[in-house]
Design a protein around this motif. Structure first.
Motif, PDB file in Angstrom:
ATOM      1  N   ARG A 182      -7.633 -27.073  44.286  1.00 56.38           N
ATOM      2  CA  ARG A 182      -6.424 -26.312  43.966  1.00 56.38           C
ATOM      3  C   ARG A 182      -5.360 -26.519  45.050  1.00 56.38           C
ATOM      4  O   ARG A 182      -4.180 -26.716  44.739  1.00 56.38           O
ATOM      5  N   VAL A 183      -5.768 -26.462  46.316  1.00 58.15           N
ATOM      6  CA  VAL A 183      -4.829 -26.674  47.415  1.00 58.15           C
ATOM      7  C   VAL A 183      -4.256 -28.085  47.374  1.00 58.15           C
ATOM      8  O   VAL A 183      -3.076 -28.303  47.665  1.00 58.15           O
ATOM      9  N   PHE A 184      -5.091 -29.055  46.984  1.00 57.60           N
ATOM     10  CA  PHE A 184      -4.642 -30.439  46.899  1.00 57.60           C
ATOM     11  C   PHE A 184      -3.472 -30.589  45.929  1.00 57.60           C
ATOM     12  O   PHE A 184      -2.508 -31.319  46.184  1.00 57.60           O
ATOM     13  N   HIS A 185      -3.531 -29.867  44.820  1.00 59.96           N
ATOM     14  CA  HIS A 185      -2.473 -29.980  43.805  1.00 59.96           C
ATOM     15  C   HIS A 185      -1.257 -29.109  44.159  1.00 59.96           C
ATOM     16  O   HIS A 185      -0.123 -29.478  43.814  1.00 59.96           O
ATOM     17  N   LEU A 186      -1.462 -27.996  44.823  1.00 60.30           N
ATOM     18  CA  LEU A 186      -0.351 -27.102  45.134  1.00 60.30           C
ATOM     19  C   LEU A 186       0.325 -27.441  46.463  1.00 60.30           C
ATOM     20  O   LEU A 186       1.502 -27.141  46.641  1.00 60.30           O
ATOM     21  N   ALA A 187      -0.412 -28.043  47.390  1.00 65.52           N
ATOM     22  CA  ALA A 187       0.155 -28.321  48.710  1.00 65.52           C
ATOM     23  C   ALA A 187       0.100 -29.813  49.006  1.00 65.52           C
ATOM     24  O   ALA A 187       0.995 -30.557  48.632  1.00 65.52           O
ATOM     25  N   SER A 188      -0.968 -30.255  49.645  1.00 69.66           N
ATOM     26  CA  SER A 188      -1.047 -31.663  50.028  1.00 69.66           C
ATOM     27  C   SER A 188      -2.490 -32.053  50.270  1.00 69.66           C
ATOM     28  O   SER A 188      -3.397 -31.212  50.327  1.00 69.66           O
ATOM     29  N   ARG A 189      -2.710 -33.326  50.442  1.00 66.32           N
ATOM     30  CA  ARG A 189      -4.036 -33.857  50.730  1.00 66.32           C
ATOM     31  C   ARG A 189      -4.545 -33.342  52.074  1.00 66.32           C
ATOM     32  O   ARG A 189      -5.721 -32.990  52.208  1.00 66.32           O
ATOM     33  N   ASN A 190      -3.679 -33.312  53.055  1.00 66.72           N
ATOM     34  CA  ASN A 190      -4.095 -32.850  54.379  1.00 66.72           C
ATOM     35  C   ASN A 190      -4.538 -31.389  54.365  1.00 66.72           C
ATOM     36  O   ASN A 190      -5.515 -31.011  55.019  1.00 66.72           O
ATOM     37  N   GLN A 191      -3.824 -30.561  53.622  1.00 64.63           N
ATOM     38  CA  GLN A 191      -4.183 -29.143  53.574  1.00 64.63           C
ATOM     39  C   GLN A 191      -5.517 -28.943  52.866  1.00 64.63           C
ATOM     40  O   GLN A 191      -6.314 -28.070  53.260  1.00 64.63           O
ATOM     41  N   ALA A 192      -5.792 -29.727  51.833  1.00 64.79           N
ATOM     42  CA  ALA A 192      -7.083 -29.641  51.169  1.00 64.79           C
ATOM     43  C   ALA A 192      -8.201 -30.057  52.115  1.00 64.79           C
ATOM     44  O   ALA A 192      -9.286 -29.456  52.132  1.00 64.79           O
ATOM     45  N   LEU A 193      -7.929 -31.069  52.912  1.00 66.99           N
ATOM     46  CA  LEU A 193      -8.921 -31.523  53.882  1.00 66.99           C
ATOM     47  C   LEU A 193      -9.191 -30.450  54.944  1.00 66.99           C
ATOM     48  O   LEU A 193     -10.325 -30.303  55.417  1.00 66.99           O
ATOM     49  N   LEU A 194      -8.176 -29.686  55.312  1.00 65.03           N
ATOM     50  CA  LEU A 194      -8.374 -28.593  56.261  1.00 65.03           C
ATOM     51  C   LEU A 194      -9.328 -27.546  55.694  1.00 65.03           C
ATOM     52  O   LEU A 194     -10.172 -27.001  56.422  1.00 65.03           O
ATOM     53  N   VAL A 195      -9.201 -27.247  54.406  1.00 62.78           N
ATOM     54  CA  VAL A 195     -10.085 -26.265  53.782  1.00 62.78           C
ATOM     55  C   VAL A 195     -11.534 -26.743  53.846  1.00 62.78           C
ATOM     56  O   VAL A 195     -12.445 -25.991  54.206  1.00 62.78           O
ATOM     57  N   ILE A 196     -11.758 -27.997  53.524  1.00 63.90           N
ATOM     58  CA  ILE A 196     -13.120 -28.537  53.548  1.00 63.90           C
ATOM     59  C   ILE A 196     -13.663 -28.556  54.977  1.00 63.90           C
ATOM     60  O   ILE A 196     -14.816 -28.182  55.229  1.00 63.90           O
ATOM     61  N   THR A 197     -12.837 -28.974  55.923  1.00 57.54           N
ATOM     62  CA  THR A 197     -13.278 -29.039  57.313  1.00 57.54           C
ATOM     63  C   THR A 197     -13.632 -27.651  57.834  1.00 57.54           C
ATOM     64  O   THR A 197     -14.633 -27.470  58.536  1.00 57.54           O
ATOM     65  N   ALA A 198     -12.820 -26.650  57.491  1.00 53.01           N
ATOM     66  CA  ALA A 198     -13.106 -25.288  57.935  1.00 53.01           C
ATOM     67  C   ALA A 198     -14.429 -24.793  57.366  1.00 53.01           C
ATOM     68  O   ALA A 198     -15.230 -24.164  58.066  1.00 53.01           O
ATOM     69  N   ALA A 199     -14.678 -25.094  56.087  1.00 55.52           N
ATOM     70  CA  ALA A 199     -15.892 -24.600  55.436  1.00 55.52           C
ATOM     71  C   ALA A 199     -17.151 -25.239  56.015  1.00 55.52           C
ATOM     72  O   ALA A 199     -18.186 -24.584  56.142  1.00 55.52           O
TER      73      ALA A 199
END
Length: 297
Positions: A196-213
């Motif tokens: 969802r973040v990938f589509h609403l924001a950017s690839r980098n922000q989606a990667l931050l979510v995965i890295t945090a988890a």
């Protein structure tokens, strides 16, 4: 006999009180020379009690409530008076300083600012904290209590009061609060959020979510990541001594992580999402991953 001691970045004058215990002259001094000069002044005028000798700083307004007859006394210091002096002795990081200032100005001073230091009782503190409990998170109430305890402990050290009215929670008192289970996202939920973040924001922000988890890194550590911190062939992230993003009063800066142990190397599991880059040079600009709500100029 008076002597000087360093406290944080400032200096204080100590002396032996009539009860045989070490006491402090109210206030502090910016340099050792200024503190020593004040101590020498006490030696040259032994008939003047050290606790009412004016200090050459704004702390001179802080005096003990009692003074011998024939001397000019000032009103008992209030919490606001003492907080102005105490704040000069605080030596913490920028984030912690901003946090302390917020607790003081929003909670402690509005309630206790005009109250004389020596008039606050343990019951007063307990009743007040009980009124905060329904309105604020337990961690917030605990932080307020700890900061007020620090303030009053230093008031004891400076001879303004004899005991600290902020007492620890005694065992066996208070209602048993049910322990709330923290929600944890499973792998499918993490990938759904990242998608969802990938589509609403950017690839980098989606990667931050995965890295945090998958790493448990703090938000400031994630937001401060730079390409130089990445060792993707070895599946590692390096968190350096200047690798955490801090926001203090609306200003962003890189600084030290929360603790000394936070400078570490984090091992990465195999990243399960196609948005994860295989090489550092495949990362999209900007070079540094900033707060998603802030755009790089």
């Amino acid at each position: 006999m008076a002597w000087v001691e360093q406290r944080g970045k400032r200096w204080r004058v100590r002396y032996w009180a009539a009860n045989g215990k070490a006491a402090s002259v109210p206030g502090s001094f910016p340099t050792r020379r200024a503190a020593q000069a004040h101590a020498d002044q006490l030696h040259s005028t032994p008939t003047t009690p050290p606790d009412i000798v004016p200090a050459p700083t704004p702390t001179s307004a802080i005096t003990t409530a009692a003074a011998p007859s024939g001397t000019i006394t000032q009103p008992p210091p209030t919490i606001a008076d003492w907080a102005r002096v105490w704040w000069q002795t605080v030596d913490v990081g920028d984030n912690t300083e901003a946090f302390y200032r917020s607790l003081l100005t929003r909670h402690i001073l509005p309630r206790w600012g005009t109250t004389p230091v020596h008039q606050i009782t343990p019951a007063d503190i307990k009743i007040w904290l009980n009124t905060l409990t329904p309105a604020y998170a337990p961690a917030t109430v605990t932080s307020i209590r700890k900061l007020l305890a620090m303030l009053m402990t230093d008031a004891v050290d400076n001879g303004l009061i004899t005991t600290n009215p902020v007492r620890p929670q005694r065992r066996g008192r208070g209602r048993l609060q049910p322990r709330r289970e923290r929600p944890w996202a499973d792998e499918h939920q993490v990938l759904t959020i990242a998608h969802r973040v990938f589509h609403l924001a950017s690839r980098n922000q989606a990667l931050l979510v995965i890295t945090a988890a998958y790493t448990g890194m703090r938000w400031g550590e994630l937001a401060g990541l730079h390409r130089d911190n990445l060792d993707l062939p070895s599946n590692r992230l390096h968190i350096t001594a200047s690798g955490a993003l801090h926001e203090v009063n609306g200003h962003l800066s890189l600084g030290h992580p929360k603790t000394l142990a936070s400078v570490r190397t984090v091992s990465l599991p195999p990243l399960p999402h196609p948005t994860a880059p295989r090489r550092p040079d495949r990362l999209h600009p900007p070079l540094r991953l900033h707060h998603p709500a802030r755009k790089t100029p």
